[in-house]
Enzyme design. Structure first.
Site, PDB file in Angstrom:
ATOM      1  N   SER A  25       0.819  -1.217   0.000  1.00  0.00           N
ATOM      2  CA  SER A  25       0.000   0.000   0.000  1.00  0.00           C
ATOM      3  C   SER A  25       0.853   1.267   0.000  1.00  0.00           C
ATOM      4  O   SER A  25       0.416   2.326   0.428  1.00  0.00           O
ATOM      5  CB  SER A  25      -0.934   0.019   1.215  1.00  0.00           C
ATOM      6  OG  SER A  25      -0.168   0.038   2.404  1.00  0.00           O
ATOM      7  N   TRP A  55       7.488   8.022   4.281  1.00  0.00           N
ATOM      8  CA  TRP A  55       8.706   8.561   4.893  1.00  0.00           C
ATOM      9  C   TRP A  55       9.543   9.351   3.887  1.00  0.00           C
ATOM     10  O   TRP A  55      10.516   9.992   4.277  1.00  0.00           O
ATOM     11  CB  TRP A  55       9.574   7.420   5.428  1.00  0.00           C
ATOM     12  CG  TRP A  55       9.075   6.785   6.686  1.00  0.00           C
ATOM     13  CD1 TRP A  55       7.781   6.696   7.108  1.00  0.00           C
ATOM     14  CD2 TRP A  55       9.859   6.122   7.677  1.00  0.00           C
ATOM     15  NE1 TRP A  55       7.713   6.006   8.297  1.00  0.00           N
ATOM     16  CE2 TRP A  55       8.977   5.641   8.670  1.00  0.00           C
ATOM     17  CE3 TRP A  55      11.217   5.879   7.829  1.00  0.00           C
ATOM     18  CZ2 TRP A  55       9.414   4.949   9.794  1.00  0.00           C
ATOM     19  CZ3 TRP A  55      11.647   5.175   8.938  1.00  0.00           C
ATOM     20  CH2 TRP A  55      10.757   4.720   9.921  1.00  0.00           C
ATOM     21  N   ALA A  56       9.216   9.257   2.618  1.00  0.00           N
ATOM     22  CA  ALA A  56      10.054   9.905   1.600  1.00  0.00           C
ATOM     23  C   ALA A  56       9.985  11.409   1.782  1.00  0.00           C
ATOM     24  O   ALA A  56       8.911  12.008   1.742  1.00  0.00           O
ATOM     25  CB  ALA A  56       9.591   9.506   0.208  1.00  0.00           C
ATOM     26  N   GLU A  99      18.494  19.196  -6.372  1.00  0.00           N
ATOM     27  CA  GLU A  99      19.175  18.124  -5.632  1.00  0.00           C
ATOM     28  C   GLU A  99      20.355  17.647  -6.456  1.00  0.00           C
ATOM     29  O   GLU A  99      20.477  17.984  -7.644  1.00  0.00           O
ATOM     30  CB  GLU A  99      18.204  16.983  -5.306  1.00  0.00           C
ATOM     31  CG  GLU A  99      17.204  17.368  -4.229  1.00  0.00           C
ATOM     32  CD  GLU A  99      16.242  16.266  -3.839  1.00  0.00           C
ATOM     33  OE1 GLU A  99      16.325  15.159  -4.394  1.00  0.00           O
ATOM     34  OE2 GLU A  99      15.395  16.533  -2.974  1.00  0.00           O
ATOM     35  N   HIS A 140      22.267   6.820   1.564  1.00  0.00           N
ATOM     36  CA  HIS A 140      22.038   8.264   1.622  1.00  0.00           C
ATOM     37  C   HIS A 140      23.127   8.864   2.499  1.00  0.00           C
ATOM     38  O   HIS A 140      23.379   8.368   3.598  1.00  0.00           O
ATOM     39  CB  HIS A 140      20.651   8.553   2.191  1.00  0.00           C
ATOM     40  CG  HIS A 140      20.197   9.952   1.914  1.00  0.00           C
ATOM     41  ND1 HIS A 140      20.750  11.039   2.542  1.00  0.00           N
ATOM     42  CD2 HIS A 140      19.263  10.437   1.056  1.00  0.00           C
ATOM     43  CE1 HIS A 140      20.161  12.145   2.089  1.00  0.00           C
ATOM     44  NE2 HIS A 140      19.264  11.802   1.175  1.00  0.00           N
ATOM     45  N   ARG A 186      25.253  11.200  -5.200  1.00  0.00           N
ATOM     46  CA  ARG A 186      25.002  10.680  -3.862  1.00  0.00           C
ATOM     47  C   ARG A 186      26.035   9.641  -3.418  1.00  0.00           C
ATOM     48  O   ARG A 186      26.458   9.617  -2.268  1.00  0.00           O
ATOM     49  CB  ARG A 186      23.601  10.060  -3.887  1.00  0.00           C
ATOM     50  CG  ARG A 186      22.989   9.904  -2.562  1.00  0.00           C
ATOM     51  CD  ARG A 186      21.561   9.491  -2.697  1.00  0.00           C
ATOM     52  NE  ARG A 186      20.681  10.653  -2.736  1.00  0.00           N
ATOM     53  CZ  ARG A 186      19.364  10.569  -2.729  1.00  0.00           C
ATOM     54  NH1 ARG A 186      18.774   9.390  -2.719  1.00  0.00           N
ATOM     55  NH2 ARG A 186      18.627  11.645  -2.757  1.00  0.00           N
ATOM     56  N   HIS A 202      19.395   3.261   1.918  1.00  0.00           N
ATOM     57  CA  HIS A 202      18.275   4.151   1.600  1.00  0.00           C
ATOM     58  C   HIS A 202      17.371   3.597   0.497  1.00  0.00           C
ATOM     59  O   HIS A 202      16.145   3.680   0.589  1.00  0.00           O
ATOM     60  CB  HIS A 202      18.860   5.496   1.182  1.00  0.00           C
ATOM     61  CG  HIS A 202      17.862   6.543   0.827  1.00  0.00           C
ATOM     62  ND1 HIS A 202      16.911   6.986   1.716  1.00  0.00           N
ATOM     63  CD2 HIS A 202      17.679   7.265  -0.309  1.00  0.00           C
ATOM     64  CE1 HIS A 202      16.174   7.921   1.140  1.00  0.00           C
ATOM     65  NE2 HIS A 202      16.606   8.095  -0.100  1.00  0.00           N
ATOM     66  N   ARG A 232      20.530   5.504  -8.417  1.00  0.00           N
ATOM     67  CA  ARG A 232      19.328   6.288  -8.732  1.00  0.00           C
ATOM     68  C   ARG A 232      19.592   7.779  -8.560  1.00  0.00           C
ATOM     69  O   ARG A 232      20.220   8.210  -7.591  1.00  0.00           O
ATOM     70  CB  ARG A 232      18.193   5.857  -7.793  1.00  0.00           C
ATOM     71  CG  ARG A 232      16.928   6.637  -7.958  1.00  0.00           C
ATOM     72  CD  ARG A 232      15.855   6.118  -7.025  1.00  0.00           C
ATOM     73  NE  ARG A 232      16.208   6.258  -5.639  1.00  0.00           N
ATOM     74  CZ  ARG A 232      16.020   7.349  -4.915  1.00  0.00           C
ATOM     75  NH1 ARG A 232      15.444   8.416  -5.451  1.00  0.00           N
ATOM     76  NH2 ARG A 232      16.371   7.392  -3.652  1.00  0.00           N
TER      77      ARG A 232
HETATM   78  C1  SIN Z   1      16.057  13.000   0.098  1.00  0.00           C
HETATM   79  O1  SIN Z   1      15.159  13.719   0.490  1.00  0.00           O
HETATM   80  O2  SIN Z   1      17.232  13.312   0.174  1.00  0.00           O
HETATM   81  C2  SIN Z   1      15.719  11.687  -0.506  1.00  0.00           C
HETATM   82  C3  SIN Z   1      15.279  11.873  -1.869  1.00  0.00           C
HETATM   83  C4  SIN Z   1      15.460  10.615  -2.638  1.00  0.00           C
HETATM   84  O3  SIN Z   1      15.943   9.626  -2.112  1.00  0.00           O
HETATM   85  O4  SIN Z   1      15.163  10.642  -3.820  1.00  0.00           O
END
Ligand code: SIN
Length: 505
Positions: A15, A48-49, A116, A227, A267, A325, A360
């Site tokens: 879900s 949680w994202a 980002e 992360h 990242r 992550h 990713r």
């Molecule tokens: C984050 O907020 O840094 C995570 C974003 C992501 O993993 O795409």
């Protein structure tokens, strides 16, 4: 639909955002859907994202630029066609969410676009600052529970997939049987196998183990994204400090306030720099003290959470370290979620469509859930009963001779999968010596179990050992270069040695 309704067309397991997107697309197309979830609704990792959703919405942007950025960090393993689908359909999906009233953060009536790492344009939309996953999941959940053709069953973990002939037609949970015409797994990844993780405890690879038990192929299990900036405060969880903070100017500092790395490098590079600094020199801090209060105010819920733990973003530096992550690996599928088992489909992090490559790009995962959930629903409803994907494989490339080094002194100690040793030996940096010790030490999975929790850590470690090179999120200190012969996917199938799916460029 109630418990006595005719059997559904589609069973969706999970879900989170991918499960909801799948169920809604199928329901809106007129199908009857049964959505099963192991815990409460909203208990998965999607809510949680924090980081938002990437979409080429700016006047200076275009989906082709978003595709180029996705490919640039993907280490040569992306499926280019799937990336094309992601950036074009993704843009449309985000516009649909906006139109349907999802309250994305905006300025003068336009969504605010954040930056980002790895993005050459501002293209990340957020909701309530860093509550993006929660806001979007809640919006789709509200539609799901009201939908006349979707029936939701909470606290119903899928424990085995059911077959009719060679097709998957349903799911067993305890003594209950849920049967339909096809099953879509949207169960998330396996990052919670690591001690330090940004995921909910549920993300332990259950969907991968189920699919494997049904004969499906798993791929890219060695590629796990760490992360770089999760809270590193004794006694507190590895709470995520979103990359959006660095996008707005947060710095990564050592104890003497010197910058340790450019905070907006890809990242994996930042995560390795932070982990190495901790090992060799000491703590790393994220700092926003130098930024105007108006910038910090954009992240109010995150700041309030930190304040509860005694850290004030206006005054304090926040100790951070990498945490597991997101998993690029998963159940191998084509770009419509078809696995190589008829009747079995996957969507979201459980899937390995190749869209995320070996690494990713930030804020591409909620996007993947939306786009590929919708596509899996469409394929599952339209396919002929025998439809399935197929891969063309070869033997693994021969591994170069890498010196073995000394055996680990504690290599024979039995270890549980979520022992912090995964963080050390299958973390941001790996080596043949540590991986060999880990393969020996991890409990072996039982090939006859339909859903063995020992399976994913075991195969992920073996994949990392087999891939004798460095690529994307997989970094081997004993083989630090990417090698052309390894440009492809390591595939695992029950009862078979690993195979290699070479990418033809
Ligand atoms: C984050 O907020 O840094 C995570 C974003 C992501 O993993 O795409």
């Amino acid at each position: 639909m109630n418990e006595t309704s005719p059997s559904p067309d589609l069973i969706v397991v999970g879900s989170g955002l991918a499960g909801l997107a799948t169920a809604l697309a199928a329901g809106d197309a007129g199908a009857r859907v049964r959505l099963l979830t192991a815990g409460d609704l909203l208990s998965g990792s999607s809510p949680w994202a924090q980081g938002g959703i990437a979409a080429a919405l700016g006047a200076d942007d275009h989906p082709s630029l978003h595709a180029a950025d996705t490919l640039a960090v993907g280490g040569g393993l992306n499926d280019a066609a799937a990336v094309d689908v992601l950036v074009h359909s993704g843009r449309a999906a985000v516009l649909d969410l906006l139109e349907s009233g999802v309250p994305f953060d905006s300025k003068s009536g336009r969504p605010e676009l954040g930056l980002e790492a790895g993005h050459q344009r501002r293209r990340i939309v957020h909701a309530e600052g860093t509550a993006t996953g929660h806001v979007i999941t809640k919006a789709l959940l509200a539609r799901t529970v009201r939908h006349p053709r979707i029936h939701v069953s909470e606290h119903t973990p899928a424990q085995a997939l059911l077959r009719e002939g060679h097709r998957i037609v349903g799911v067993r949970s305890g003594s209950a049987i849920y049967q339909g015409n096809a099953v879509v797994l949207a169960t998330g990844g396996y990052a919670a196998l690591w001690g330090r993780t940004t995921n909910t405890p549920a993300s332990r690879g259950a969907g991968l183990a189920l699919a494997w038990g049904a004969g499906a192929t798993l791929a890219d299990l060695e590629f796990v994204q760490f992360h770089p900036t999760a809270l590193a405060l004794p006694g507190r969880p590895a709470f995520l400090l979103s990359e959006a903070l660095r996008g707005e100017g947060a710095l990564l500092l050592d104890a003497d306030d010197r910058q340790i790395v450019d905070p907006l490098l890809p990242r994996d590079v930042v995560a390795r720099a932070v982990a190495r600094h901790w090992q060799e020199r000491g703590p790393v801090y994220l700092s926003m003290r130098h930024l105007p209060a108006s910038v910090r105010a954009r992240f109010a819920p995150l700041a309030a959470q930190l304040l509860e733990w005694g850290l004030d973003l206006a005054r304090d530096r926040v100790p951070v370290a990498p945490a597991a992550h997101y998993c690029m690996g998963g159940v191998r599928s084509d770009d419509a979620g078809r696995t190589d088992v008829a009747g079995l489909y996957v969507a979201g992090e459980v899937a390995c469509t190749g869209v995320q490559g070996a690494n990713r790009l930030a804020s591409n995962s909620l996007l993947e859930c939306l786009v590929f959930g919708q596509r899996a629903a469409a394929a599952a409803l339209a396919d002929s009963p025998d439809a399935r994907a197929a891969w063309s494989t070869t033997a693994l490339p021969a591994a170069p001779d890498i010196p073995e080094g000394k055996p680990e002194p504690d290599g024979s100690r039995p270890r549980e999968a979520d022992d912090p040793v995964l963080d050390r030996d299958l973390g941001t940096e790996r080596s043949k010596r540590h991986l060999q010790a880990l393969v020996r030490a991890l409990p072996r999975p039982d090939d006859t179990e339909p859903c063995d929790p020992r399976l994913v850590p075991h195969l992920a470690t073996r994949s990392a050992l087999v891939r004798a090179e460095s690529r994307g999120a997989h970094y081997r200190t004993d083989a630090p270069q990417a090698l052309p012969e390894w440009q492809g996917h390591i595939l695992w199938r029950r009862g078979m040695e690993p195979q290699f799916e070479r990418i033809v460029t």
